[in-house]
Design a protein around this motif. Structure first.
Motif, mmCIF file in Angstrom:
data_model
loop_
_atom_site.group_PDB
_atom_site.id
_atom_site.type_symbol
_atom_site.label_atom_id
_atom_site.label_comp_id
_atom_site.label_asym_id
_atom_site.label_seq_id
_atom_site.Cartn_x
_atom_site.Cartn_y
_atom_site.Cartn_z
ATOM 1 N N ARG A 1 -27.169 -59.065 -53.678
ATOM 2 C CA ARG A 1 -26.980 -57.805 -54.404
ATOM 3 C C ARG A 1 -27.188 -56.608 -53.483
ATOM 4 O O ARG A 1 -26.448 -55.620 -53.543
ATOM 5 N N PHE B 1 -19.193 -54.757 -59.996
ATOM 6 C CA PHE B 1 -20.522 -54.172 -60.161
ATOM 7 C C PHE B 1 -21.335 -54.963 -61.189
ATOM 8 O O PHE B 1 -22.511 -55.266 -60.966
ATOM 9 N N TYR C 1 -24.266 -56.000 -51.214
ATOM 10 C CA TYR C 1 -23.186 -55.369 -51.983
ATOM 11 C C TYR C 1 -23.427 -53.878 -52.164
ATOM 12 O O TYR C 1 -22.507 -53.063 -51.996
ATOM 13 N N ARG C 2 -24.663 -53.470 -52.495
ATOM 14 C CA ARG C 2 -24.928 -52.058 -52.731
ATOM 15 C C ARG C 2 -24.806 -51.236 -51.461
ATOM 16 O O ARG C 2 -24.415 -50.067 -51.504
ATOM 17 N N GLU D 1 -24.299 -56.618 -59.210
ATOM 18 C CA GLU D 1 -25.493 -55.802 -59.468
ATOM 19 C C GLU D 1 -26.257 -56.352 -60.662
ATOM 20 O O GLU D 1 -27.367 -56.858 -60.534
ATOM 21 N N GLU E 1 -15.681 -51.915 -61.648
ATOM 22 C CA GLU E 1 -16.779 -52.215 -62.573
ATOM 23 C C GLU E 1 -17.032 -53.707 -62.747
ATOM 24 O O GLU E 1 -18.201 -54.121 -62.786
ATOM 25 N N ALA F 1 -16.638 -48.776 -55.229
ATOM 26 C CA ALA F 1 -17.520 -48.075 -56.162
ATOM 27 C C ALA F 1 -16.911 -47.953 -57.549
ATOM 28 O O ALA F 1 -17.629 -47.696 -58.520
ATOM 29 N N GLU G 1 -21.169 -50.689 -51.133
ATOM 30 C CA GLU G 1 -20.698 -49.771 -52.173
ATOM 31 C C GLU G 1 -21.007 -48.322 -51.819
ATOM 32 O O GLU G 1 -20.139 -47.445 -51.894
ATOM 33 N N ARG H 1 -25.858 -45.655 -67.623
ATOM 34 C CA ARG H 1 -24.438 -46.019 -67.625
ATOM 35 C C ARG H 1 -23.824 -45.812 -69.009
ATOM 36 O O ARG H 1 -22.664 -45.407 -69.129
#
Length: 310
Positions: free
Chosen positions: A234, A257, A237-238, A261, A254, A251, A241, A73
């Motif tokens: 989590r 996320f 959520y993914r 995440e 942030e 997505a 996403e 990232r």
């Protein structure tokens, strides 16, 4: 997904050329990288100290995957148009919690052995085999999907298929975690309902009564349950996403996320470090797995009391 990006593009001037529509925040991602580095050292030390090798391997690999993902990232800040940097973030952060889950799955059979196998519908080793198989399936699906997604710049259809496979792996992980929590809750309910019943003669639980009644063991059970629920949230959520694709509003959120995440996984792995199974099991990590009587020849001094070490 972009193929060729015009020269001198920035996220402000060419937002539609970027894979995601924001630059990852510098301070937050560096902070998460530091947190995971500390947790990596803590779990390595505790795993070696208490010889919880199998638990340590899954957690350490999972935390290392988180570190790689957040390093990716940070790389995205320098080149938000490079899909490879997105994959360096996407794939490790998708896979890492499954490795943490593997370590969690290993503990249930040990908890059941200590609390009494007569409280369970299944033999303790069955839980390990069942959920490790589920975890491997989830990892294989997510890994295969990630591999296919890595070729999406040259073949967009392949990339879309890869993301769908990754999403299927995450959905399977969600289902596995839900089943795990359900079966564990049933064992806990049966154990509490029959707590006043005498453990059957010869049951392995009578060897671990001293561990079962400690505050450290009870705190570990609570911490493990909370960690599992955090990973479960989590993973849901993914799935949502990935279902929307890289250009979806979810997505590109942030703050969400970073909380659902990163923060949830930091809390989960942090709880597993603070309430580590080493002290909780009194050094009997291996004995609880094999349901053999601890060897009193090997002991460990903890807080002024002598506990068996295997």
């Amino acid at each position: 997904m972009p193929h060729e990006v015009p020269a001198n593009c920035t996220i402000e001037t060419c937002p539609h050329e970027a894979v995601i529509n924001y630059l990852p925040v510098l301070s937050g991602n560096i902070l998460y990288l530091i947190f995971f580095g500390i947790l990596l050292l803590a779990h390595t030390f505790m795993g070696i100290r208490y010889r919880t090798w199998t638990f340590m391997v899954g957690v350490v690999l999972g935390i290392f995957g988180e570190m790689v993902g957040y390093a990716g990232r940070l790389m995205m800040r320098n080149d938000p148009f490079n899909f490879n940097t997105v994959l360096i973030s996407l794939i490790p952060l998708t896979l890492a919690p499954a490795l943490l889950s593997a370590s969690i799955y290993l503990t249930l059979s040990r908890i059941i052995t200590i609390r009494g196998a007569h409280h369970s519908r299944l033999r303790p080793p069955t839980y390990t085999v069942l959920f490790i198989a589920c975890d491997l399936t989830a990892l294989i699906l997510q890994s295969a999907g990630g591999a296919m997604a890595s070729g999406s710049e040259s073949n967009p259809d392949q990339g879309k298929t890869g993301l769908n496979i990754m999403m299927a792996g995450l959905a399977f992980q969600v289902a596995s975690l839900a089943l795990f929590l359900g079966l564990w809750a049933e064992v806990d309910w049966r154990a509490r309902r029959g707590a006043d019943k005498r453990v059957e003669s010869g049951d392995a639980a009578d060897m671990f009564v001293g561990i079962r009644n400690t505050a450290a063991f009870r705190r570990f059970e609570i911490a493990l349950a909370i960690s599992t629920i955090l990973i479960f949230i989590r993973s849901i959520y993914r799935v949502a996403e990935l279902a929307g694709g890289f250009d979806s509003e979810l997505a590109n959120n942030e703050p969400l996320f970073m909380v659902l995440e990163g923060m949830l996984i930091i809390l989960a792995s942090g709880l597993l470090a603070i309430f580590h199974p080493g002290p909780a099991f009194g050094g009997c990590w291996l004995s609880a797995a094999t349901a053999r009587r601890p060897d009193s020849a090997d002991t460990l001094e903890l807080g002024g009391t002598t506990r068996v070490m295997v």
